[in-house]
Design an enzyme around this catalytic site. Sequence first.
Site, PDB file in Angstrom:
ATOM      1  N   PHE A 123      44.673  64.279  44.544  1.00  0.00           N
ATOM      2  CA  PHE A 123      45.453  65.404  45.090  1.00  0.00           C
ATOM      3  C   PHE A 123      45.550  65.666  46.698  1.00  0.00           C
ATOM      4  O   PHE A 123      44.733  65.802  47.074  1.00  0.00           O
ATOM      5  CB  PHE A 123      45.243  66.909  44.262  1.00  0.00           C
ATOM      6  CG  PHE A 123      46.424  67.775  44.294  1.00  0.00           C
ATOM      7  CD1 PHE A 123      47.549  67.652  43.553  1.00  0.00           C
ATOM      8  CD2 PHE A 123      46.409  68.918  45.203  1.00  0.00           C
ATOM      9  CE1 PHE A 123      48.607  68.492  43.373  1.00  0.00           C
ATOM     10  CE2 PHE A 123      47.431  69.533  45.450  1.00  0.00           C
ATOM     11  CZ  PHE A 123      48.309  69.602  44.434  1.00  0.00           C
ATOM     12  N   ASP A 192      36.883  68.506  42.138  1.00  0.00           N
ATOM     13  CA  ASP A 192      38.053  69.381  41.880  1.00  0.00           C
ATOM     14  C   ASP A 192      38.358  69.534  40.358  1.00  0.00           C
ATOM     15  O   ASP A 192      38.749  68.476  39.889  1.00  0.00           O
ATOM     16  CB  ASP A 192      39.076  68.781  42.714  1.00  0.00           C
ATOM     17  CG  ASP A 192      40.369  69.677  42.695  1.00  0.00           C
ATOM     18  OD1 ASP A 192      40.466  70.671  41.938  1.00  0.00           O
ATOM     19  OD2 ASP A 192      41.230  69.528  43.558  1.00  0.00           O
ATOM     20  N   TYR A 217      45.737  79.430  38.351  1.00  0.00           N
ATOM     21  CA  TYR A 217      46.940  79.791  37.643  1.00  0.00           C
ATOM     22  C   TYR A 217      47.486  78.844  36.700  1.00  0.00           C
ATOM     23  O   TYR A 217      48.659  78.671  36.258  1.00  0.00           O
ATOM     24  CB  TYR A 217      47.917  79.889  38.999  1.00  0.00           C
ATOM     25  CG  TYR A 217      47.803  78.589  39.921  1.00  0.00           C
ATOM     26  CD1 TYR A 217      48.402  77.563  39.600  1.00  0.00           C
ATOM     27  CD2 TYR A 217      47.275  78.868  41.279  1.00  0.00           C
ATOM     28  CE1 TYR A 217      48.413  76.581  40.798  1.00  0.00           C
ATOM     29  CE2 TYR A 217      47.215  77.813  42.299  1.00  0.00           C
ATOM     30  CZ  TYR A 217      47.841  76.636  41.880  1.00  0.00           C
ATOM     31  OH  TYR A 217      47.866  75.543  42.796  1.00  0.00           O
ATOM     32  N   LYS A 218      46.581  77.784  36.526  1.00  0.00           N
ATOM     33  CA  LYS A 218      47.009  76.633  35.547  1.00  0.00           C
ATOM     34  C   LYS A 218      46.634  76.989  34.161  1.00  0.00           C
ATOM     35  O   LYS A 218      47.119  78.075  33.497  1.00  0.00           O
ATOM     36  CB  LYS A 218      46.519  75.363  35.823  1.00  0.00           C
ATOM     37  CG  LYS A 218      47.130  74.780  37.337  1.00  0.00           C
ATOM     38  CD  LYS A 218      46.509  73.460  37.549  1.00  0.00           C
ATOM     39  CE  LYS A 218      46.815  72.869  39.065  1.00  0.00           C
ATOM     40  NZ  LYS A 218      48.233  73.034  39.546  1.00  0.00           N
ATOM     41  N   ARG A 364      56.020  64.059  33.571  1.00  0.00           N
ATOM     42  CA  ARG A 364      54.721  64.623  33.013  1.00  0.00           C
ATOM     43  C   ARG A 364      54.893  65.724  32.382  1.00  0.00           C
ATOM     44  O   ARG A 364      55.682  66.573  32.487  1.00  0.00           O
ATOM     45  CB  ARG A 364      53.831  65.075  34.377  1.00  0.00           C
ATOM     46  CG  ARG A 364      52.569  65.364  34.126  1.00  0.00           C
ATOM     47  CD  ARG A 364      51.713  65.733  35.316  1.00  0.00           C
ATOM     48  NE  ARG A 364      52.108  66.997  36.189  1.00  0.00           N
ATOM     49  CZ  ARG A 364      51.521  67.717  36.865  1.00  0.00           C
ATOM     50  NH1 ARG A 364      50.273  67.388  37.235  1.00  0.00           N
ATOM     51  NH2 ARG A 364      52.049  68.868  37.056  1.00  0.00           N
TER      52      ARG A 364
END
Length: 405
Positions: A123, A192, A217-218, A364
């Site tokens: 990422f 991560d 927030y996911k 995705r």
Amino acid sequence: MIERARVLDAGDPLAHFRERFHVPDGVIYLDGNSLGCLPRATPDRMAEVMRKEWGEALIRSWNSAGWIDLPQRVGGKIAPLIGAQPHEVIVADSVSVNLFKLISAALMMRPGRKVVLSEPGNFPTDIYMIEGLEKQGLAERRLVPREQLVDALDGDVALLLLTHAHYKTGQLFDMARLTQAAHEAGALVLWDLSHSGGALPVDLNSCDADFAVGCGYKYFNGGPGAPAYAFVAERHQDDIHQPLSGWMGHAQPFAFSDHYEPAPGVDRLLCGTPGILALAALEVGVALIAEIGVERLHAKSQALSEFFRQCLAEAGVALDLVSPADPAARGSQLSFRHPEAYAICQALIARGVIGDFREPDILRFGFAPAYLRFEDMAEAARHVSDVIDAGEWQRAEFRERAAVT
């Protein structure tokens, strides 16, 4: 497949939790791996904080409402969901900022070593943080393909930094094996967990992990820009020195000393004054995920994703799967490659099927099992088939790239 889906939903022990989230009518939401849905309890909790705690009690709420302890309290609730002890996790800042703190701390703990090892395609923020430290002369970035990581662990490596579940493909690393390999080479490891925390079982302590970060927030449904969390193994807490020596990370922040003395334990990862409204919202989401249970969520996620693949196959949809075919080897998502992935994604969004696109050609779909149904899988597959078979993606408004997708 719709009838089969309804049978599966009728037997789903987690089905009733969907009512605890606000899922807009007419939407099949397959992007919970970017932003989780709103828990129905969050607006009331936010109103309580704003009207009662802030509005009435004002500054007294730092003590009377326990605001001052929120970073530790929410971190303690996240801890068992990632295989940590409550005093090893703190909620603070963003993933990017916490990466900077912990990469810097790891480099200081390995004097004479400057290499931070990761993989290309990790990422971006993870790689950017290494690059930023490299430009200051503090680190050296080394990126090698994942199959070469173990061989790249030499005496120059201070830290191995990897994302547990890859953000594009969902492919999982073997956390225990790579952590052990890094330790054998004298390096530390920073994981991560942004695409795995709250979605699948993680056991940091059983893997002997050193550090970890993750976002709120996911899968924890903390709201857009929710604060992140950081993990420091107990054995390292007296040795870490993070560079952002803000007043909240001081041992006695209200002594107002001119000299910085780090707080004991993981509290030293704090920096500035925490955002209480954001922490209050995150606490609701974390508590709800804890109530459901990560093991149960993971089992349903695997079932949802496999059923979605079956529905696509039955509909004759030709998409190139880039996620691992084995559900045990991937996170809570499926990613497909298609040359017109962007346009297909936009056409699906127009129909109310919200997935996302990742450059250059990845479509995705994320599976947040707390509020998704098997019927959603069957309907989403039908929409994918219709969009591709009818060439709907060829419409100009779907092919024109927008700044935000």
